[in-house]
Structure formats: structure tokens, C-alpha cells
Design an enzyme around this catalytic site. Structure first.
Site, mmCIF file in Angstrom:
data_model
loop_
_atom_site.group_PDB
_atom_site.id
_atom_site.type_symbol
_atom_site.label_atom_id
_atom_site.label_comp_id
_atom_site.label_asym_id
_atom_site.label_seq_id
_atom_site.Cartn_x
_atom_site.Cartn_y
_atom_site.Cartn_z
ATOM 1 N N CYS A 110 -1.866 -10.307 1.485
ATOM 2 C CA CYS A 110 -1.820 -9.348 0.360
ATOM 3 C C CYS A 110 -1.065 -10.048 -0.765
ATOM 4 C CB CYS A 110 -1.127 -8.058 0.774
ATOM 5 S SG CYS A 110 -1.782 -7.308 2.288
ATOM 6 N N PRO A 160 0.711 -10.012 -7.160
ATOM 7 C CA PRO A 160 0.283 -10.862 -8.273
ATOM 8 C C PRO A 160 0.512 -12.357 -8.084
ATOM 9 C CG PRO A 160 2.346 -9.799 -8.809
ATOM 10 C CD PRO A 160 1.938 -9.255 -7.483
ATOM 11 N N SER A 187 3.602 -14.388 -6.930
ATOM 12 C CA SER A 187 4.841 -15.168 -6.985
ATOM 13 C C SER A 187 5.123 -15.866 -5.660
ATOM 14 C CB SER A 187 6.024 -14.262 -7.346
ATOM 15 O OG SER A 187 5.828 -13.678 -8.603
ATOM 16 N N ASP A 226 -10.458 -6.804 1.996
ATOM 17 C CA ASP A 226 -9.512 -5.870 2.580
ATOM 18 C C ASP A 226 -8.755 -6.621 3.675
ATOM 19 O OD1 ASP A 226 -8.181 -3.943 4.035
ATOM 20 O OD2 ASP A 226 -9.851 -2.528 4.082
ATOM 21 N N CYS A 258 8.874 -4.136 0.679
ATOM 22 C CA CYS A 258 9.975 -3.809 -0.227
ATOM 23 C C CYS A 258 10.341 -2.342 -0.032
ATOM 24 C CB CYS A 258 9.617 -4.110 -1.682
ATOM 25 S SG CYS A 258 7.999 -3.570 -2.192
#
Length: 761
Positions: A180, A183, A185, A238, A317
Site C-alpha cells: 500500500c 504517496p 515516502s 487491490d 498510523c
């Protein structure tokens, strides 16, 4: 004419409107735009007080930290040989200039290195976005951050987001899957680690970065492209059903198992409250309950594709044990001993964390608590599942060693909240181990099935799970089973196998094809002669993006990624791969070669180039990057004499460090250039140009009127105004990444599914 221009006018109006809204928000100070949101959620406080994840006596400090803005953090990209130079520039120039400053009554603290990040390559400061962007005293520092970020030398990334890649222990030969990734990093960190040795242009390993959201895949491409690696491929699937891939090994097809997997799953994101203030208003326990099943499915798919002996890092997170320890416990229980939690306590000295918990309860959004699955009413069984509770068997619970999980709390080191666990695969997964890939159903209805472990080739229980049928491979202990993927798709009356694969649905943009060139392609002879390419140049690794017509750009991938691409073109949707090495230049045909070098791929290509190289000095670098088209006579005597011997066309401008001159850059620099009739020019993107100028000691700061500090009104390839606009655009992109990360969870339900990978400054 008017009709044609309307879309352009509307786009400009939209941009202007966004910019105006952004300015008004910035002018209002930190946190403006969220004025109605009060940083308080009684249910959140009640829930975490009851779970006792915060040490006794620290809860008020924990809540106070959650209400404070997140400090800005940045990471210097570690794989480039320029990292030490950037670190030297930061420490000796910019950090010294900003320390002890006072802006709007706030004292600016000198940036400090993150104590647990290796080699002082990650730093944090109390500077907020508004202060960085708007204070004239910090304008130089801000411009430095913007251009270095765009050229890929600095990543502005949240501190806790840097932890999972460090725990993966990446080596250059590892095959890595980021499940996953957007974006991107963390993906960038993985690429850097692959390229830790810059003398190896093609590491044996590679990174396959996946995301379910087609639009976010392009954010991922933007992040990865800054690093100019031939070892990265971005795909769009997915994660919970990411296809199994194949590759050629010793002349036969085998299943691809990954050495390292990063499983940073979508989550409720309550550890991100310091930057995603929206979470204060939206948080309920139902977010975690809804995401729990998806998180398990993604993690299970990950360990299925992990090689025996490999490591998978699971992270969120979120601070919620339903998304953290409960998922790890379910995974360990399903694995029947095939997985174990690794002890990572010594891997990051200086990192403060809390060990994983072994006891927790489940709470509904109405505030009703359940300590055990047996207490859950039938009407709640669709919302609350048995895997959400800790194991009831004390021996089984103790054997899982859940205390080896790591939970980072915000008040311990002024970070966001985070959870991470490191899993090691000791044996094949049980459903892969028990059943063969293809099993002939020749069992009468009256006969009794043998135990799963005793099944022989050609037998299959009627309820054999799909994973068991498709997951086995010779690498997982059954060398007698045919390994060609075609056999996996057989479905006849007397054969038990998976159902016919559904046609892959393609969403988003339709990508151009990836077409590899053959060794005898007519493009190669003139290119090889012009640049005097070495005999070991990997022609088969060169690809283009069109089947027909003239090839405009040529890209290069590593040998291993080529293998994956060729064997899986129908199984996966590839968004991007390869680094651009040549671009067509029709003017070059008259000089013997129609392709000029591209700066993106110069470090990949240069080990194979033996001609068209011009060695230059520090002073030559300054001339080439500050003047648009300098005459050959502007170069030093040595470079001038070399240039006169070179014919017109594309060239490499190479600076080699002098160990005796400690004031000059101590790392090699390769620039793409063009040798004209009487002049020479560097073909380097603007932000990279600024980067190299800083490295050779040229101050490139410019004021709001676009004037450089030397009084001229030009800056290479752009003005200060353009740079300032780009700064705002980049920061807006960063904010959108964060908001998308916390609100657009395309893998699961609508709440605040998030991955903690956004920019933090």
C-alpha cells in the site's frame, strides 16, 4: 477560438481560486481552515484511558502532545553520493542561519537530528509551514528545501513514517513489495537502500510499489521518479488480492516470492491527529472495527507472497489494538508456527517506544465494552469478529510474544502515533504446505477423505481453499508439482483447481505499452558507435512506450524487472517503470546519432559510456550552470581543449573530486550537455541546476522581484517568483497527499482510512 480556450481559462480560474483560498488560510496562521474543529474527543480519551496503552501518569502529557502541531521533519536521501554534501551544506550554512532567530514572537530552535535515524540523515525542527513560507528571514532556507525536495535530494516526511523501511534490513539483492505504497515516502526509502552502493548501477533487487487507488499511483510515480532508479515498478491493484507473479529461473517459470514486504495498511489514522486535525471530529471505534478485516486480508496476502526466511513489516498510523496487536495475533494464529514476531528492539538505538500489549477489550461506537467473543450478541456478529479479541489460551498468547510489537507514542519524542511489527517467515504457510496446486478429484461420495497432511498428488478435499490450490510452488517444498502458470488455470470435470480467472478490470488511465527492444534493433548501431558503449551494455533492458512510429524516448530497467514484466504483462496493471536514458533529437541525426542523453538516467548509463565525455572543473560547473549558452572559450583551458576535439552533439560533463581541495565537492557529478558549433550547454532541470550550484558554493537565493544576490535579474532556468509559486504548489500537493491519505481509503470503508506516509512539513 473562444470555445477552444475556455477549458484553459477555466483551469486557470480554478488554480487562481485555489491559490487565493490557500493564501487566506496561510495568512490566518497555523491550523486556519479548521477553526470550527475543537481538539477534543471524549470518546477517544475514554477509550484509550480504559485500554491503558499509555503508561500510568502520562495520559495528560499524551493528550497535550496530541493537540500540539507536528514538528517539521526532513530526510536527506541516503543512496546518492551527494548526501554528505547536502548534510554539510545544511549544517554549516542553513541551520546556523536559522538558529536563535525570532519570528512573530516565536523563537526558532536549531534543527536537531533524529537520534535513532542512522548517519544524521533525518532532522526535525519546530518551524511550522506558515513561518517557513512567509518569513523573509527564512526565505533562503525555504527555497533550499523546495528545490532540493523537487530534485529528490531531500524528502519532507513524517518521522514515524521513516521507521518501517529501517526495520526491513534491505540489501541490494532483495526483491521487495510495498503493498500500500502511495504517496511514496517509504517507497523512496526502499529505493535508496537498494542503491546504497552507487558503484552498482543495477542492483540485483527491485521494488514493486502497489496501490489500489489509480490517482494516488501517480503521486507514487512522482515520488519514485525523483530518485531516477531503474529498479522500481509501480502497479495498480487491490493489495488484498494482489496477483501472484512469475519469473524465469534457470530456463523454467517459477513463482516470485519476495525477500522483503512492507505492509503499511489503510487504518483509522488516530495517530495522525497532530497533522490531520479532521480526525478529532470524525474519530469513533467503528472505523477500526470496519477496517480490521481488510487489514487481515492484506497481511495474509502479504505473508503468502513472502519467501521463507523473508521479513514482512506490518505498520499502521493507528494506536488502536484492534488494528494492531489483534491483526498480528490473528496472523500468527493462522500461520500455525510458520510466522514469528522478530525482536527489533536493538535495530534502532535511541527510538523510544512502548512494547505491544497482550490484553485489550473491544468497544462499540455507542460505548459498549466486550472482553471476550462469547459476550458479543448475535446481532453484533457482523460488526465484531472473533479475531478482534486476544487469544484466550494463556500458553498460545505467551508463545506469540506480542510484546515484541512497537507502539510509538507522540509525547515520548515529539512525533505522531505509530505501530510497527516485524514478522519473519520460518516455513511455508499451512494452506500452501498441505495441498498440491493441481489435484484430480477422483474420490467417491462414500469414501472418506484422508487428513489434509496425508493427501497425495491427484487427491483433493472438496472444500480445498483457493489459496491452497494457487499458492503452492516448487520453492515451497513440492518439486514434483508442475510449475507452469498455465496449469493453474486448468478447469475440467476431473480436475480440482481455482475458478477461471476473471478478466482484470482496468480503472483510471489506459497506460501505453512497455515494449522491449531486441539486440538487433536498428536504433542501437548508431547509438553504440556515437557513445562507444561498452560490450556489456544491457541492450535487452532498454524499452520504449510505443509499438509503432518513431521511438521518442528510451528507458532502461534492471534485468530482474525485465524478467517480471515479460512474464506478467497480462496479470498486472503496470503504471510506470524504468528510467529515461535517451530522448530523440532530430538535430542530432546530422551528427551521427538521433538520441541525446537524458539527465534522469545519466548515472545509470554513464558506466557504459566510453566516449563523448568532457572532464570539467568546479569553475566550469559554475559557468555551465549560470550561463545559458556559454562559448567554448568561457571554459578552463583543459576543458576547452577537450571540447575542441569533440564533434557536435550530446555529451557528458563530468566533474571528479580532488581529495586535496576540501572546499570543493567531494563527490562526482555527471551532467548532460550539448556541444554546439561554438558553444556548449548543460541540459539539466532547474531544481537540479540549483542543487549543483549550491554544491559548488554559488548562492542562488533570489528575492521576490526575481533578482539574484549578484544583482542580475535571472536565475538559471527560472525566476524567484516561479520558485515561490512552485513552493506553494509543492506544499499544496503535500497537504493534499496527507488529506487523501487520511480520508480517501479506497481499499476499505469510507471512514478515515489512512497510511502515515504524507509530507510533514
Amino acid at each position: 477560438m473562444g470555445r477552444k480556450n475556455r477549458p484553459r481559462q477555466r483551469a486557470q480560474q480554478n488554480r487562481d481560486g485555489r491559490a487565493e483560498g490557500k493564501r487566506s488560510r496561510d495568512d490566518a496562521g497555523w491550523g486556519a481552515g479548521y477553526s470550527e474543529i475543537i481538539k477534543e474527543n471524549k470518546l477517544f480519551e475514554h477509550y484509550y484511558t480504559e485500554l491503558k496503552i499509555v503508561p500510568e501518569g502520562e495520559f495528560e502529557e499524551f493528550m497535550q502532545a496530541m493537540r500540539e502541531p507536528l514538528p517539521a521533519t526532513m530526510r536527506i536521501t541516503g543512496y546518492k553520493s551527494h548526501a554528505k554534501e547536502i548534510l554539510h551544506t545544511l549544517k554549516e550554512k542553513y541551520f546556523k542561519e536559522v538558529q536563535d532567530l525570532e519570528v512573530d514572537g516565536q523563537k526558532i530552535e536549531a534543527p536537531q537530528p533524529l537520534s535513532w535515524y542512522p548517519d544524521e540523515l533525518a532532522w526535525h525542527t519546530n518551524l511550522s509551514r506558515k513561518i517557513l513560507r512567509k518569513s523573509p528571514l527564512l526565505e533562503k532556507f525555504h527555497q533550499f528545501l523546495v528545490s532540493e525536495t523537487e530534485s529528490g535530494n531531500i524528502s519532507r516526511q513524517e518521522a514515524v513514517s521513516m521507521i518501517p523501511p529501517l526495520l526491513m534490513k534491505i540489501e541490494p539483492q532483495h526483491k521487495i513489495l510495498d503493498m500500500c505504497a502511495a504517496p511514496g515516502s517509504k517507497t523512496a526509502q526502499l529505493i535508496e537502500m537498494l542503491h546504497s552502493d552507487m558503484d552498482i548501477p543495477f542492483p540485483e533487487g527491485f521494488v514493486i510499489a502497489n496501490d489500489v487507488d489509480n490517482k494516488r499511483c501517480y503521486l507514487l510515480v512522482h515520488q519514485a521518479k525523483r530518485l531516477n532508479s531503474p529498479c522500481i515498478m509501480v502497479v495498480n491493484h487491490d493489495a488484498s488480492s494482489i496477483p501472484r507473479l512469475y519469473f524465469d529461473q534457470d530456463g523454467k517459470k517459477d513463482i516470485l516470492f519476495y525477500d522483503r514486504i512492507l505492509c503499511d495498511v489503510p487504518c483509522s489514522g488516530d495517530g495522525t491527529m497532530r497533522k490531520n486535525i479532521d480526525v478529532w471530529k470524525k474519530w469513533t471505534t467503528s472505523n477500526s472495527l470496519q477496517l480490521h478485516g481488510l487489514q487481515i486480508r492484506i497481511a495474509v496476502r502479504g505473508v503468502e507472497q513472502l519467501a521463507v526466511g523473508g521479513r514482512m513489516v506490518y505498520s499502521t498510523c493507528s494506536l488502536n489494538p484492534i488494528e494492531d496487536e489483534a491483526v498480528i495475533a490473528a496472523l500468527l494464529e493462522k500461520s500455525e508456527g510458520a510466522l514469528e514476531l522478530a525482536d527489533a528492539s536493538a535495530d534502532l538505538p535511541g527510538l523510544k517506544y512502548m512494547p505491544g500489549i497482550t490484553s485489550w477489550k473491544v468497544m462499540t461506537k455507542e460505548g459498549q465494552w466486550f472482553s471476550d467473543w462469547s459476550e458479543v450478541l448475535k446481532s453484533r456478529h457482523t460488526q465484531i469478529r472473533p479475531t478482534m479479541f486476544p487469544p484466550t489460551d494463556p500458553e498460545k498468547l505467551a508463545s506469540m510474544k506480542l510484546e515484541r510489537c512497537m507502539r510509538i507514542l507522540p509525547h515520548h519524542q515529539n512525533t505522531g502515533g505509530f505501530f510497527v511489527a516485524v514478522l519473519v517467515k520460518k516455513a511455508p504457510m499451512p494452506w500452501n504446505r498441505r495441498y498440491p496446486k493441481i489435484c484430480h478429484k477422483d474420490v467417491s461420495s462414500s469414501s472418506e477423505l484422508a487428513p489434509a497432511e496425508e493427501l497425495q498428488m491427484g487427491e483433493c478435499p472438496a472444500d480445498a481453499p483457493v489459496e491452497a490450490v494457487e499458492g503452492e510452488s516448487p520453492a515451497e517444498g513440492n518439486p514434483s508439482v508442475p510449475d507452469t502458470p498455465d496449469l493453474l488455470e486448468v478447469k475440467k470435470d476431473d480436475v480440482c483447481g481455482p475458478p477461471p480467472p476473471k478478466k482484470m478490470k482496468l480503472f483510471g488511465f489506459k497506460e501505453d505499452p512497455f515494449v522491449f527492444l531486441t539486440e538487433d534493433d536498428p536504433i542501437f548501431p548508431p547509438v553504440q558507435a556515437f557513445y562507444d558503449l561498452s560490450p556489456d551494455f544491457p541492450k535487452l533492458n532498454v524499452l520504449t512506450r510505443t509499438h509503432e512510429g518513431k521511438k521518442r524516448h528510451l528507458y532502461m530497467v534492471s534485468k530482474e524487472l525485465r524478467n517480471v514484466l515479460l512474464n506478467n504483462s497480462e496479470r498486472m496493471k503496470v503504471i510506470n517503470t524504468g528510467v529515461k536514458i535517451w530522448s530523440r533529437n532530430t538535430d542530432g541525426e546530422q551528427f551521427g546519432c538521433a538520441f541525446r542523453l537524458a539527465q534522469e538516467g545519466v548515472y545509470t548509463l554513464c558506466p557504459y559510456i566510453r566516449a563523448r565525455i568532457l572532464n570539467i572543473s568546479v569553475e566550469d560547473v559554475k559557468v555551465l550552470l549560470t550561463q545559458e549558452n556559454p562559448f567554448l572559450s568561457k571554459l578552463g583551458d583543459d576543458a576547452h581543449n577537450q571540447a575542441k576535439k569533440l564533434g557536435m552533439g550530446s555529451i557528458v560533463l563530468r566533474y571528479l573530486p580532488d581529495p586535496k581541495d576540501l572546499n570543493a565537492p567531494q563527490c562526482p557529478i555527471d551532467l548532460c550537455g550539448w556541444r554546439g558549433k561554438t558553444s556548449i550547454r548543460a541540459f539539466v532541470p532547474r531544481n537540479e541546476r540549483l542543487h549543483y550550484l549550491r554544491m559548488v558554493g554559488v548562492e542562488v537565493f533570489c528575492d521576490k522581484q526575481g533578482k539574484r544576490n549578484d544583482g542580475s535579474t535571472e536565475i538559471p532556468e527560472g525566476s524567484a517568483e516561479g520558485l515561490s509559486q512552485e513552493a506553494d504548489l509543492l506544499e499544496q500537493e503535500g497537504e493534499e497527499m496527507e488529506q487523501n491519505g487520511s480520508e480517501s481509503n479506497a481499499n476499505g470503508p469510507e471512514p478515515i482510512g489512512s497510511t502515515c506516509d504524507g509530507s510533514a512539513s
